[in-house]
Scaffold this motif. Structure first.
Motif, PDB file in Angstrom:
ATOM      1  N   GLY A 189     -25.048  68.364 -42.302  1.00 63.16           N
ATOM      2  CA  GLY A 189     -25.034  69.816 -42.469  1.00 63.16           C
ATOM      3  C   GLY A 189     -23.750  70.323 -43.086  1.00 63.16           C
ATOM      4  N   GLN A 190     -22.630  69.735 -42.699  1.00 60.08           N
ATOM      5  CA  GLN A 190     -21.350  70.198 -43.222  1.00 60.08           C
ATOM      6  C   GLN A 190     -21.185  69.872 -44.705  1.00 60.08           C
ATOM      7  N   VAL A 191     -21.686  68.721 -45.126  1.00 66.11           N
ATOM      8  CA  VAL A 191     -21.622  68.385 -46.551  1.00 66.11           C
ATOM      9  C   VAL A 191     -22.547  69.298 -47.351  1.00 66.11           C
ATOM     10  N   GLN A 192     -23.723  69.592 -46.810  1.00 66.57           N
ATOM     11  CA  GLN A 192     -24.631  70.517 -47.485  1.00 66.57           C
ATOM     12  C   GLN A 192     -24.005  71.907 -47.592  1.00 66.57           C
ATOM     13  N   GLN A 193     -23.324  72.344 -46.524  1.00 68.60           N
ATOM     14  CA  GLN A 193     -22.662  73.637 -46.572  1.00 68.60           C
ATOM     15  C   GLN A 193     -21.584  73.651 -47.658  1.00 68.60           C
ATOM     16  N   ALA A 194     -20.827  72.566 -47.760  1.00 64.97           N
ATOM     17  CA  ALA A 194     -19.812  72.488 -48.808  1.00 64.97           C
ATOM     18  C   ALA A 194     -20.447  72.599 -50.187  1.00 64.97           C
ATOM     19  N   VAL A 252     -33.685  58.194 -54.947  1.00 66.18           N
ATOM     20  CA  VAL A 252     -33.099  59.503 -54.660  1.00 66.18           C
ATOM     21  C   VAL A 252     -33.598  60.516 -55.685  1.00 66.18           C
ATOM     22  N   PRO A 253     -33.528  61.812 -55.352  1.00 66.28           N
ATOM     23  CA  PRO A 253     -34.104  62.815 -56.248  1.00 66.28           C
ATOM     24  C   PRO A 253     -33.210  63.235 -57.404  1.00 66.28           C
ATOM     25  N   TYR A 254     -31.928  62.886 -57.383  1.00 66.80           N
ATOM     26  CA  TYR A 254     -30.986  63.442 -58.350  1.00 66.80           C
ATOM     27  C   TYR A 254     -30.075  62.344 -58.900  1.00 66.80           C
ATOM     28  N   ILE A 255     -29.414  62.651 -59.998  1.00 67.12           N
ATOM     29  CA  ILE A 255     -28.398  61.758 -60.537  1.00 67.12           C
ATOM     30  C   ILE A 255     -27.154  61.875 -59.649  1.00 67.12           C
ATOM     31  N   LEU A 256     -26.803  60.786 -58.979  1.00 69.12           N
ATOM     32  CA  LEU A 256     -25.682  60.805 -58.035  1.00 69.12           C
ATOM     33  C   LEU A 256     -24.431  60.131 -58.583  1.00 69.12           C
ATOM     34  N   ASP A 257     -24.561  59.400 -59.681  1.00 66.33           N
ATOM     35  CA  ASP A 257     -23.364  58.820 -60.293  1.00 66.33           C
ATOM     36  C   ASP A 257     -22.775  59.871 -61.243  1.00 66.33           C
ATOM     37  N   VAL A 305     -25.561  67.593 -53.714  1.00 73.07           N
ATOM     38  CA  VAL A 305     -26.182  67.879 -55.009  1.00 73.07           C
ATOM     39  C   VAL A 305     -27.408  68.761 -54.837  1.00 73.07           C
ATOM     40  N   GLN A 306     -28.187  68.526 -53.790  1.00 69.25           N
ATOM     41  CA  GLN A 306     -29.362  69.367 -53.548  1.00 69.25           C
ATOM     42  C   GLN A 306     -28.965  70.826 -53.365  1.00 69.25           C
ATOM     43  N   SER A 307     -27.877  71.082 -52.644  1.00 64.44           N
ATOM     44  CA  SER A 307     -27.419  72.453 -52.458  1.00 64.44           C
ATOM     45  C   SER A 307     -27.055  73.090 -53.793  1.00 64.44           C
ATOM     46  N   TRP A 308     -26.321  72.347 -54.619  1.00 63.67           N
ATOM     47  CA  TRP A 308     -25.963  72.847 -55.945  1.00 63.67           C
ATOM     48  C   TRP A 308     -27.201  73.154 -56.771  1.00 63.67           C
ATOM     49  N   LEU A 309     -28.133  72.206 -56.836  1.00 61.94           N
ATOM     50  CA  LEU A 309     -29.320  72.396 -57.660  1.00 61.94           C
ATOM     51  C   LEU A 309     -30.131  73.591 -57.179  1.00 61.94           C
ATOM     52  N   THR A 310     -30.301  73.725 -55.861  1.00 65.73           N
ATOM     53  CA  THR A 310     -31.065  74.854 -55.322  1.00 65.73           C
ATOM     54  C   THR A 310     -30.411  76.175 -55.705  1.00 65.73           C
TER      55      THR A 310
END
Length: 401
Positions: free
Chosen positions: A47-52, A281-286, A319-324
């Protein structure tokens, strides 16, 4: 408990420093978001990483002028990954009026609030879960999923197995999953897709979510002798011990997993025994090598995260938070341009109307199908005692076709 300030203030200050010179801050009427996350309890690390991710994305958007001059104002609250707290927070925010968007911390929250939201509040929503039934656009009329479902992910792993078949014998696959709704979610799709692709399922092994002796699971895997083992329905728990013990027992298989097993930091923490693991995974993580404006913004934010060394790889939830947030900027902006009210009906129509929208380095072109974004990529994780890297073994592809 309300958390109006960032639990990761240094990260936010870093991205503000990066973006402050780009454009003047938006100064119009705020666009109100309500975001529930498990900021304490057993899933606080996630949760904390998603919040960031949310906070740095929103800071970046606002520094770019917001949405047509209107800043995003996000209210975060800690629901401890408890449905009752999530629902109570949502109702409080929705009842106050002028709520443009609400995010939940998982599928149980979405399932609990959707009937009332459909009938009463009609607020645009999203969440972190990838449950397979979220493609039911009548049941989840105002919810969009910025990624594939669990069934989509398992299907892509099976397609990769079929594409890499050698010889005449059917590939043999085992599925190890948690005794949760999350864990059991893609089982029906797993069986159906395996049959379609000519893949033999030699074991379906259910384990407890935590606190389990994995010896019996390892023995079953040894006896089943699969070519591939897919882990699903875990976070950082259980599956690493199953993998390590199975290898100790002589299981010679390629180990694979779905998104929540496949965050770079999590896989790295398992150690050298996980070398060769394949994660979908759903996104480019590299992000170090990703090209595009939004990927660069994520990269800059990660580099500015004080106290957290930059590795070149991003957390999936971050990354999901950013994309959303970026998808919301686009959908809200289009709705404003059309002179329409910012309600759930108009906003979900804008989401559904995105056709190849450029995510600029995050996930390629964005087109929603049944209000989900069916895109994914499989990475191979190379893990040594003192080394770590990820390499894509598939392109970023559309799933579920």
């Amino acid at each position: 408990m309300r958390m109006m300030k960032s639990v990761l203030a240094a990260c936010l200050m870093g991205v503000l420093a990066v973006t402050a010179s780009v454009a003047e801050e938006a100064k119009g009427e705020p666009l109100n978001f309500s975001i529930a996350l498990p900021l304490s309890g057993p899933l606080a690390f996630s949760g904390q990483v998603q919040q960031a991710g949310w906070q740095t994305a929103i800071a970046w958007i606002n520094a770019q002028g917001g949405v047509k001059g209107r800043p995003i104002a996000a209210d975060f609250y800690d629901d401890e990954y408890k449905v009752d707290l999530g629902v109570a927070g949502f109702k409080k925010a929705a009842s106050a009026g002028d709520l443009v968007f609400a995010a939940g911390d998982g599928t149980p929250f979405v399932r609990a609030i959707s009937p009332e939201n459909n009938d009463t509040y009609k607020v645009l929503m999203s969440a972190t879960g990838f449950a397979s039934d979220l493609v039911d656009t009548t049941k989840y009329a105002y919810h969009f999923l910025p990624g594939p479902t669990y069934s989509d992910m398992v299907g892509l792993l099976l397609e990769h197995i079929a594409d890499n078949k050698t010889g005449d014998e059917a590939p043999k696959v085992a599925m190890v999953y948690s005794a949760t709704e999350f864990g059991r979610d893609p089982l029906e799709a797993f069986r159906s897709r395996a049959a379609d692709l000519g893949i033999e399922i030699v074991l379906e092994e259910e384990t407890k979510w935590s606190g389990v002796d994995v010896t019996s699971s390892a023995i079953k895997l040894r006896n089943a002798a699969p070519d591939y083992v897919i882990f699903h329905g875990y976070a950082g728990n259980v599956w690493p011990e199953v993998l390590k013990t199975a290898k100790d027992y002589g299981v010679d298989a390629t180990f694979m997993g779905t998104a929540y097993n496949s965050d770079p930091e999590m896989v790295k923490s398992v150690g050298a025994s996980v070398d060769g693991y394949l994660g979908v995974v759903p996104y480019i993580l590299d992000v170090d090598g990703a090209e595009g404006e939004y990927a660069a913004a994520i990269r800059d934010a990660l580099k500015a995260w004080e106290g957290k060394p930059y590795t070149g790889y991003a957390n999936m939830g971050y990354v999901q938070s950013w994309l959303t947030a970026l998808i919301l900027r686009e959908a809200i902006g289009q709705t404003m341009d059309a002179g329409k009210e910012l309600n759930g009906t108009n906003l979900i129509a804008a989401i559904n109307g995105l056709d190849g929208w450029d995510s600029k380095g995050i996930v390629g072109g964005v087109t929603f199908v049944n209000q989900r974004l069916p895109k994914a990529i499989i990475y191979k994780f190379n893990v040594g005692e003192d080394s770590f890297s990820m390499e894509p073994v598939t392109d970023l592809v559309t799933t579920g076709e």
